[in-house]
Scaffold this active site. Structure first.
Site, short mmCIF file in Angstrom:
data_model
loop_
_atom_site.label_atom_id
_atom_site.label_comp_id
_atom_site.label_asym_id
_atom_site.label_seq_id
_atom_site.Cartn_x
_atom_site.Cartn_y
_atom_site.Cartn_z
N ASP A 218 1.08 -0.84 -0.20
CA ASP A 218 0.29 0.32 0.10
C ASP A 218 0.70 1.18 0.12
O ASP A 218 1.86 1.20 -0.04
CB ASP A 218 -1.11 -0.26 1.44
CG ASP A 218 -1.77 0.81 1.75
OD1 ASP A 218 -2.07 1.21 0.30
OD2 ASP A 218 -1.29 1.70 2.46
N CYS B 26 -4.03 -1.45 -2.19
CA CYS B 26 -4.40 0.53 -2.11
C CYS B 26 -5.20 0.41 -3.28
O CYS B 26 -5.03 -0.04 -4.12
CB CYS B 26 -2.96 0.76 -2.08
SG CYS B 26 -3.17 2.58 -2.51
N THR C 159 -6.20 3.65 -4.44
CA THR C 159 -5.47 4.14 -5.37
C THR C 159 -4.88 2.83 -6.76
O THR C 159 -4.20 3.71 -7.88
CB THR C 159 -5.32 5.41 -4.60
OG1 THR C 159 -5.67 5.50 -3.94
CG2 THR C 159 -4.46 7.10 -5.96
N CYS D 90 -10.99 3.94 0.43
CA CYS D 90 -9.53 3.73 0.82
C CYS D 90 -9.25 3.40 1.60
O CYS D 90 -10.07 2.65 2.68
CB CYS D 90 -8.87 5.28 0.86
SG CYS D 90 -7.53 5.51 1.22
N THR D 91 -7.60 1.74 1.61
CA THR D 91 -8.20 1.62 2.89
C THR D 91 -7.50 2.26 3.97
O THR D 91 -7.06 1.20 5.13
CB THR D 91 -6.61 0.00 2.28
OG1 THR D 91 -5.45 0.50 1.71
CG2 THR D 91 -6.93 -0.80 1.20
N HIS D 92 -7.32 3.40 3.51
CA HIS D 92 -6.77 3.65 5.42
C HIS D 92 -8.09 3.85 6.02
O HIS D 92 -7.45 4.11 7.53
CB HIS D 92 -5.62 5.33 4.66
CG HIS D 92 -5.15 4.82 4.50
ND1 HIS D 92 -4.00 4.33 4.01
CD2 HIS D 92 -3.67 5.57 5.50
CE1 HIS D 92 -2.76 4.75 3.60
NE2 HIS D 92 -2.41 5.17 4.39
#
Ligand code: DGL
Length: 272
Positions: A12, A76, A78, A190-192
Site C-alpha cells: 500500500d 491500495c 488508488t 481507501c484502505t486507510h
C-alpha cells in the site's frame, strides 16, 4: 522453496494496507506475508498516475526479486486503479489481487439505495472507477467524496486533522441515516479509512452500514491460490508470519500495527 510455501506480497502507499492484511491473516492462517508500506512516497491519491505506476512497479520488482513471492495483493484502491492492469500484463502468470471500492455490495444491500463513497481523488478520477460506477448507476444513487489529506493524516495519526476532515467530508456528502432519502451506507474506498471508523461514526450515526474491501480481497486471494494448488499447508505462528518493510518512517508503521491491530511488528527500512 516449494511454491506453496513462498510468501504473499502485500503493498500500500502506507499503513492503510494493514486493514487488508488483517483480513488476509484471518482468511489464510497458513500463509506468510511480506508487507511493504510505501510511506516515503505517500500519499498516492493526490499524485498523478505515473508516480503511482512507477512506485507499484518498483515495489513489485523488489517483492519478486528479494522475497520470491507466489502472489501479490495490491492493498491500495488508488494503486489498483492506476496500475493493476499493467502489473498483470508484466508479471503474468503471477496471481494478482487488487481492491476496489465496495460499490457492488453497497448497491445490493442499501435499503434506501443511497450510498456515500469516500475515496482518494486518484481513485474517483480513474477510468476503472468510472466503469464500475457506470455499471451500477441504475441500482443506487452514489454521492462521491474525494478525501484530500485524510490518508496522510491517518498515516501521521494526526487526530485533530482526522476529526476535522471526517466532519468536513461526511458533512459535504449530505444526510446519513436510515430514514427514506437518507444515505444508509458509506463505502470506505481507501484502505486507510477503516482505521478511523470510530471517528466517522460520530458524524454518520451508529446504524449506517460501513463497507470496506478487505474481506472480499482475502477471499479472492484464497480462491486464486486454491485454483493454482498453491495454498500453504503448515499453520504459521502469529509472530513472524509477516515481514514488515517501510520506505518511510518505520516507527510509524510499527505504532500503527500496534494501535490498530495489537500486533508487535518488527519493521525494516527499505530504500527502493
Ligand atoms: N490507501 C490508499 C488507497 O486505498 C491510498 C492512500 C493514499 O492516498 O496514499 O487508495
Amino acid at each position: 522453496m516449494a511454491l506453496a510455501e513462498r510468501p504473499i506480497g502485500v503493498f500500500d502507499s502506507g499503513v492503510g494496507g494493514l486493514s487488508v492484511l488483517r483480513a488476509l491473516c484471518a482468511e489464510l492462517p497458513n500463509e506468510r506475508f511480506v508487507y511493504v508500506a510505501d510511506s516515503g512516497h505517500a500519499p498516492y491519491g493526490e499524485r498523478d498516475d505515473s508516480h503511482v505506476i512507477e512506485r507499484s512497479r518498483a515495489i513489485t520488482h523488489h517483492l519478486r526479486q528479494q522475497h520470491d513471492i507466489k502472489a501479490l495483493v495490491v492493498a491500495c484502491n488508488t494503486a489498483t486503479a492506476a496500475a493493476i492492469h499493467l502489473l498483470r500484463e508484466e508479471l503474468a502468470p503471477l496471481p494478482i489481487v487488487g481492491i476496489e471500492p465496495a460499490l457492488k455490495p453497497a448497491a445490493a444491500t442499501s435499503q434506501n439505495k443511497r450510498v456515500g463513497v469516500m475515496a482518494t481523488r486518484g481513485t474517483l478520477q480513474s477510468e476503472k472507477f468510472r466503469i464500475l460506477l457506470e455499471g451500477l448507476k441504475e441500482k443506487a444513487h452514489f454521492t462521491l467524496q474525494p478525501c484530500d489529506g485524510l490518508a496522510i493524516a491517518i498515516e501521521r495519526n494526526d487526530t485533530t486533522k482526522i476529526g476535522a476532515l471526517c466532519a468536513e467530508y461526511t458533512g459535504a456528502m449530505g444526510i446519513f441515516g436510515m430514514s427514506s432519502g437518507e444515505m444508509d451506507t458509506l463505502v470506505l474506498g481507501c484502505t486507510h479509512y477503516p482505521f478511523v471508523e470510530q471517528v466517522l461514526r460520530q458524524y454518520i450515526g451508529p446504524d449506517v452500514q460501513l463497507l470496506e474491501g478487505g474481506a472480499p480481497v482475502a477471499r479472492q486471494t484464497r480462491r486464486l491460490l486454491e485454483a493454482a494448488g498453491q495454498l500453504a499447508k503448515g499453520l504459521q505462528q502469529p509472530s513472524g508470519r509477516t515481514a514488515f518493510f517501510s520506505t518511510g518512517d518505520t516507527q510509524a508503521l510499527m505504532e500503527s500495527a500496534k494501535r490498530w491491530l495489537r500486533w508487535d511488528a518488527d519493521v525494516t527500512a527499505l530504500n527502493i
